[in-house]
Scaffold this active site. Structure first.
Site, PDB file in Angstrom:
ATOM      1  N   TYR A 289      -2.984  -1.881  10.053  1.00  0.00           N
ATOM      2  CA  TYR A 289      -2.487  -1.586   8.394  1.00  0.00           C
ATOM      3  C   TYR A 289      -1.052  -1.486   8.125  1.00  0.00           C
ATOM      4  O   TYR A 289      -0.592  -1.597   7.301  1.00  0.00           O
ATOM      5  CB  TYR A 289      -3.572  -1.110   8.590  1.00  0.00           C
ATOM      6  CG  TYR A 289      -3.700  -0.921   7.049  1.00  0.00           C
ATOM      7  CD1 TYR A 289      -4.498  -2.327   6.292  1.00  0.00           C
ATOM      8  CD2 TYR A 289      -3.165  -0.410   6.248  1.00  0.00           C
ATOM      9  CE1 TYR A 289      -4.623  -2.412   4.561  1.00  0.00           C
ATOM     10  CE2 TYR A 289      -3.759  -0.081   4.423  1.00  0.00           C
ATOM     11  CZ  TYR A 289      -4.168  -1.358   4.309  1.00  0.00           C
ATOM     12  OH  TYR A 289      -4.450  -1.136   2.849  1.00  0.00           O
TER      13      TYR A 289
ATOM     14  N   SER B 114       0.694  -1.781  -0.358  1.00  0.00           N
ATOM     15  CA  SER B 114       0.069   0.125   0.347  1.00  0.00           C
ATOM     16  C   SER B 114       0.950   1.226   0.467  1.00  0.00           C
ATOM     17  O   SER B 114       1.716   0.937   0.899  1.00  0.00           O
ATOM     18  CB  SER B 114      -1.075  -0.073   1.559  1.00  0.00           C
ATOM     19  OG  SER B 114      -1.825   1.574   1.470  1.00  0.00           O
TER      20      SER B 114
HETATM   21  P1  NAP Z   1     -11.414  -5.650  -1.036  1.00  0.00           P
HETATM   22  O1  NAP Z   1     -12.291  -5.802  -2.343  1.00  0.00           O
HETATM   23  O2  NAP Z   1     -12.504  -6.586   0.721  1.00  0.00           O
HETATM   24  O3  NAP Z   1     -10.714  -7.492  -1.117  1.00  0.00           O
HETATM   25  C1  NAP Z   1      -9.259  -7.860  -0.467  1.00  0.00           C
HETATM   26  C2  NAP Z   1     -10.534 -10.017  -0.675  1.00  0.00           C
HETATM   27  O4  NAP Z   1      -9.647 -10.634   0.961  1.00  0.00           O
HETATM   28  C3  NAP Z   1     -11.609  -9.795   0.279  1.00  0.00           C
HETATM   29  O5  NAP Z   1     -13.141 -10.643  -0.570  1.00  0.00           O
HETATM   30  C4  NAP Z   1     -11.689 -11.236   1.555  1.00  0.00           C
HETATM   31  O6  NAP Z   1     -12.645 -11.259   2.108  1.00  0.00           O
HETATM   32  C5  NAP Z   1     -10.144 -10.992   1.111  1.00  0.00           C
HETATM   33  N1  NAP Z   1     -10.069 -11.306   2.386  1.00  0.00           N
HETATM   34  C6  NAP Z   1     -10.133 -10.606   3.397  1.00  0.00           C
HETATM   35  N2  NAP Z   1      -9.371 -11.646   4.845  1.00  0.00           N
HETATM   36  C7  NAP Z   1      -8.832 -13.202   4.066  1.00  0.00           C
HETATM   37  C8  NAP Z   1      -8.749 -13.830   4.656  1.00  0.00           C
HETATM   38  N3  NAP Z   1      -8.327 -14.059   6.066  1.00  0.00           N
HETATM   39  N4  NAP Z   1      -8.532 -14.686   4.028  1.00  0.00           N
HETATM   40  C9  NAP Z   1      -9.269 -15.113   3.031  1.00  0.00           C
HETATM   41  N5  NAP Z   1      -9.197 -14.111   2.102  1.00  0.00           N
HETATM   42  C10 NAP Z   1      -9.400 -13.013   3.020  1.00  0.00           C
HETATM   43  O7  NAP Z   1     -10.212  -5.226  -0.764  1.00  0.00           O
HETATM   44  P2  NAP Z   1      -9.234  -4.244  -1.564  1.00  0.00           P
HETATM   45  O8  NAP Z   1      -8.851  -2.879  -1.584  1.00  0.00           O
HETATM   46  O9  NAP Z   1      -9.347  -5.337  -3.330  1.00  0.00           O
HETATM   47  O10 NAP Z   1      -7.945  -5.195  -0.834  1.00  0.00           O
HETATM   48  C11 NAP Z   1      -6.470  -6.073  -1.762  1.00  0.00           C
HETATM   49  C12 NAP Z   1      -5.266  -5.717  -1.316  1.00  0.00           C
HETATM   50  O11 NAP Z   1      -5.264  -4.072  -1.729  1.00  0.00           O
HETATM   51  C13 NAP Z   1      -6.063  -5.545   0.595  1.00  0.00           C
HETATM   52  O12 NAP Z   1      -4.393  -6.213   0.983  1.00  0.00           O
HETATM   53  C14 NAP Z   1      -5.630  -3.638   0.607  1.00  0.00           C
HETATM   54  O13 NAP Z   1      -4.665  -3.981   1.530  1.00  0.00           O
HETATM   55  C15 NAP Z   1      -4.572  -3.621  -0.772  1.00  0.00           C
HETATM   56  N6  NAP Z   1      -4.820  -2.753  -0.550  1.00  0.00           N
HETATM   57  C16 NAP Z   1      -6.260  -1.911  -1.060  1.00  0.00           C
HETATM   58  C17 NAP Z   1      -6.258  -0.573  -1.354  1.00  0.00           C
HETATM   59  C18 NAP Z   1      -7.355   0.167  -1.683  1.00  0.00           C
HETATM   60  O14 NAP Z   1      -7.717   1.318  -1.121  1.00  0.00           O
HETATM   61  N7  NAP Z   1      -8.693   0.371  -1.666  1.00  0.00           N
HETATM   62  C19 NAP Z   1      -5.514   0.628  -1.210  1.00  0.00           C
HETATM   63  C20 NAP Z   1      -4.207  -0.176  -0.829  1.00  0.00           C
HETATM   64  C21 NAP Z   1      -3.761  -1.325  -0.215  1.00  0.00           C
HETATM   65  P3  NAP Z   1     -14.202 -10.012   3.830  1.00  0.00           P
HETATM   66  O15 NAP Z   1     -14.418  -9.281   2.581  1.00  0.00           O
HETATM   67  O16 NAP Z   1     -14.041 -11.211   3.893  1.00  0.00           O
HETATM   68  O17 NAP Z   1     -13.347  -9.513   3.942  1.00  0.00           O
END
Ligand code: NAP
Length: 254
Positions: free
Chosen positions: A151, A137
């Protein structure tokens, strides 16, 4: 970029950035295993694009092992992986944070990265090549504020781990990189935002990001697909910002 014949695994493949990556890799001809903890969600994504659904909590050692065993049975090889499952919590100022909330975030984001990467790398070592991408991130290099302590720490640790792995696995022909999204329009982005605050906050972010918009999951997926491909053959140990210029910008007014 044709990826026919390649096999990839994506954690967090049921939503957001992971889902976009699964769909993009499939559209380029690769075989893909999408891993997530919510069965119906990940099966829905996988069925729609012809991927293999794997159900596991990335913090659960045995569940992750079993998921990769299923991948082995189906595909028998692994060319690359995106370790991406993650959670974000507004934890509050550190001196008020509970150990339970700290542990929850570290368990998914950092232990989950370790367990998923371990299984993926074991298969790449066997195959004598591969590419691992870990989702970090922008907070790994610049804190946003607001008490996302564990985080932020987990993402800094992921970026440091990527450098360690790049050095250790480079001689084996295996590349390891981080992708660092800025504010990206996914469920995680809005999880902790009251519904009536979503549009006002979106407007503030659009005004702050040099490219004047939030990132889309596909913006990040394109960067991941490139890092996974042979086009990035000499790129390892890098953290690729996909943030519309966010971290390039000073907050000083003049
Ligand atoms: P997202 O749409 O919530 O997708 C994350 C997925 O990971 C969800 O399906 C979630 O399920 C799943 N997950 C969470 N905990 C888990 C576990 N213990 N085992 C297996 N699956 C699990 O969010 P996203 O934004 O795409 O996030 C993806 C990555 O990008 C993350 O690492 C996040 O920190 C990073 N990121 C995101 C942003 C942003 O602004 N969106 C910015 C920087 C970095 P649940 O819904 O059940 O939790």
């Amino acid at each position: 970029m044709d990826l026919t014949g390649r096999v990839y695994a994506v954690s967090g493949g049921g939503s957001g950035i992971g889902r976009a990556t699964v769909e993009l890799l499939r559209s380029r001809g690769a075989d893909v295993a999408a891993l997530d903890r919510d069965r119906s969600r990940v099966e829905g994504v996988a069925t729609a694009c012809g991927a293999l659904a794997l159900v596991a909590d990335v913090g659960d050692e045995e569940a992750v092992r079993a998921a990769f065993a299923t991948l082995d049975e189906r595909f028998g090889r692994l060319d690359g992986a995106l370790s991406n499952a993650g959670i974000a919590r507004v934890e509050g100022l550190l001196h008020t944070e509970t150990a339970a909330s700290w542990d929850e975030v570290i368990r998914v984001n950092l232990r989950g990265t370790f367990l998923f990467a371990r299984e993926a790398l074991a298969r790449m070592v066997k195959g004598g090549r591969g590419s691992l991408v870990c989702t970090s991130s922008v907070v790994s290099t610049a804190a946003i504020g607001g008490g996302t302590n564990a985080y932020t720490a987990s993402k800094g640790a992921i970026t440091a781990l990527v450098r360690q792995l790049a050095v250790d696995y480079g001689p084996m022909g295996i590349r390891i990189n981080a992708v660092a999204p800025g504010a990206t329009d996914t469920p995680l982005m809005w999880d902790t935002t009251p519904q009536d605050q979503v549009e006002p906050i979106r407007t503030i972010i659009n005004g702050a990001v040099p490219m004047a918009r939030l990132g889309s999951p596909l913006d990040v997926a394109h960067a991941v697909a490139w890092l996974l491909s042979d086009e990035a053959a000499y790129v390892t140990g890098a953290e690729l910002l996909v943030d519309g210029g966010t971290n390039a910008k000073s907050t000083l007014p003049v």
